[in-house]
Motif scaffolding. Sequence first.
Motif, short mmCIF file in Angstrom:
data_model
loop_
_atom_site.label_atom_id
_atom_site.label_comp_id
_atom_site.label_asym_id
_atom_site.label_seq_id
_atom_site.Cartn_x
_atom_site.Cartn_y
_atom_site.Cartn_z
N UNK A 265 0.82 -1.20 0.00
CA UNK A 265 0.00 0.00 0.00
C UNK A 265 0.86 1.26 0.00
N UNK A 266 2.17 1.09 0.23
CA UNK A 266 3.11 2.23 0.14
C UNK A 266 3.00 2.94 -1.20
N UNK A 267 2.52 2.23 -2.22
CA UNK A 267 2.36 2.85 -3.54
C UNK A 267 0.88 3.13 -3.84
N UNK A 268 0.08 3.23 -2.78
CA UNK A 268 -1.36 3.42 -2.91
C UNK A 268 -1.76 4.82 -3.34
N UNK A 269 -3.08 5.04 -3.38
CA UNK A 269 -3.63 6.26 -3.95
C UNK A 269 -3.69 7.43 -2.97
N UNK A 270 -3.62 7.15 -1.67
CA UNK A 270 -3.69 8.28 -0.71
C UNK A 270 -2.63 8.13 0.38
N UNK A 271 -1.36 8.18 -0.06
CA UNK A 271 -0.26 8.04 0.88
C UNK A 271 0.21 9.40 1.42
N UNK A 272 0.81 9.35 2.60
CA UNK A 272 1.31 10.54 3.28
C UNK A 272 2.75 10.30 3.71
N UNK A 273 3.53 11.38 3.92
CA UNK A 273 3.15 12.79 3.77
C UNK A 273 3.13 13.22 2.30
N UNK A 274 2.83 14.51 2.09
CA UNK A 274 2.89 15.10 0.76
C UNK A 274 3.59 16.45 0.85
N UNK A 275 3.99 16.95 -0.30
CA UNK A 275 4.38 18.35 -0.36
C UNK A 275 3.10 19.15 -0.54
N UNK A 276 2.89 20.14 0.31
CA UNK A 276 1.71 21.01 0.19
C UNK A 276 2.11 22.21 -0.66
N UNK A 277 1.44 22.36 -1.80
CA UNK A 277 1.68 23.51 -2.68
C UNK A 277 0.61 24.54 -2.36
N UNK A 278 0.94 25.59 -1.59
CA UNK A 278 -0.10 26.52 -1.13
C UNK A 278 -0.94 27.12 -2.26
N UNK A 279 -0.32 27.39 -3.42
CA UNK A 279 -1.10 28.01 -4.52
C UNK A 279 -2.09 27.02 -5.12
N UNK A 280 -1.84 25.74 -4.93
CA UNK A 280 -2.77 24.76 -5.48
C UNK A 280 -3.83 24.32 -4.49
N UNK A 281 -3.66 24.71 -3.23
CA UNK A 281 -4.66 24.36 -2.23
C UNK A 281 -5.94 25.15 -2.52
N UNK A 282 -7.08 24.50 -2.34
CA UNK A 282 -8.36 25.13 -2.66
C UNK A 282 -8.99 25.67 -1.39
N UNK A 283 -9.23 26.99 -1.37
CA UNK A 283 -9.92 27.56 -0.21
C UNK A 283 -11.35 27.05 -0.20
N UNK A 284 -11.76 26.49 0.91
CA UNK A 284 -13.11 25.94 1.03
C UNK A 284 -13.84 26.73 2.11
N UNK A 285 -14.74 27.64 1.67
CA UNK A 285 -15.40 28.50 2.66
C UNK A 285 -16.38 27.71 3.53
N UNK A 286 -16.68 26.49 3.10
CA UNK A 286 -17.57 25.64 3.90
C UNK A 286 -16.83 24.88 4.99
#
Length: 266
Positions: A22-43
Amino acid sequence: TGNQWGYGEEDGPSSWYKDYPIAEGARQSPINIAPEEAVYDHGLPPISLHYDNCTSTNISNNGHSVVVDRCECDRCSSLLTVIQGGPLENAYRLKQFHFHWGGKGCHGSEHTVAGKTYTSELHLVHWNAAKYSSFAEAAVAPDGLAVLGVFLEIGDERGGLNKITDSLYMVKFKGTVTDFRDFNPNCLLPSSLKYWTYPGSLTTPPLYESVTWIVLTEPICVSEKQMGKFRTLLFNSEEEEQRTRMENNFRPPQPLKGRTVRASFK
Ligand code: SG4
Ligand code: ZN
C-alpha cells in the motif's frame, strides 16, 4: 521480514513497499503542500481542540519515535480530549502524540510546504470513537483517524516542550517507557489554527489509508538545544550492540495522485 522496517539505508521508506504494497497506494502521506494549489473551502469550519491534562500517561521509545500515550482508563476516556470541526464529521479522541525529526542542521518534517522542510513535525493522533469501537478498528477505516500536524522550527525555546525533552533520558533505548503525568498538549500548539487538510495515510508501516490530515500552517519555535535532546534517543534496544541515534525518522513526500488539498483560509 515483517516488522523489520526502519529509516536506514536498507530498511528505509524506499523499501517499505516490499512488505507493505500500500506504500504505492492512492492516498499516501506525507505530501508536499503547494499553497497556490490548495483550494480555499469556505464551507470548512474552524477546527476546535479540547485537550485535558491527563493525569496518568506514559512516554515511550518504540524504536521509531518517542510517543506520549493518552491514558485509556474509564475516567480519562470519558474526558473530552478531542479534535472536532474542520473536515471531521464528528469528534475524534486523542490517542497519542509523537514527533519526527532530522539530524543536526537537517530537515526533519514529513510534510513540506512549497518544497520547504521544517526541523521537526509533531503529530497528534486521534481516532473516530463515535463510529468505531477501538483504535485498531478505526486505524483501518477510511474515516477512522485524524492526525493534527504541527511544524517545529528553530528559534526561541518552547517552554512547554521542556517537560518532554527533560524526560527523554529515561527512554533512551527502544522499548523503554516511563510515567508522564499532567501534561496538556495545548502548550505545543501555535496561536493560529489555520490549516490545510487532505485525505492520506499513516506515514509509517502499516501505512493504512485511514487518516484525515489536518496540517497547521503556523509553526512553533523550539531551540536547537531542545531538538538536540531528541537526538540523544536511540533506534536500538539496550541489548543490541549497534547504537544508532534516532534521527531522520521521517518519510519523504509521496505522490499526490490527483488529491485536492483544501485550505481553511484565503
Ligand atoms: C510513529 O512511528 C509513531 O510512533 C506511531 O505510534 C505511529 O503509529 C506512526 O508514527 C504513524 O503515525 O501519525 N506518523 S503518523 O502517521 O499512530 C500510529 C505508535 O506506534 C498507528 C504508537
Ligand atoms: Zn507521525
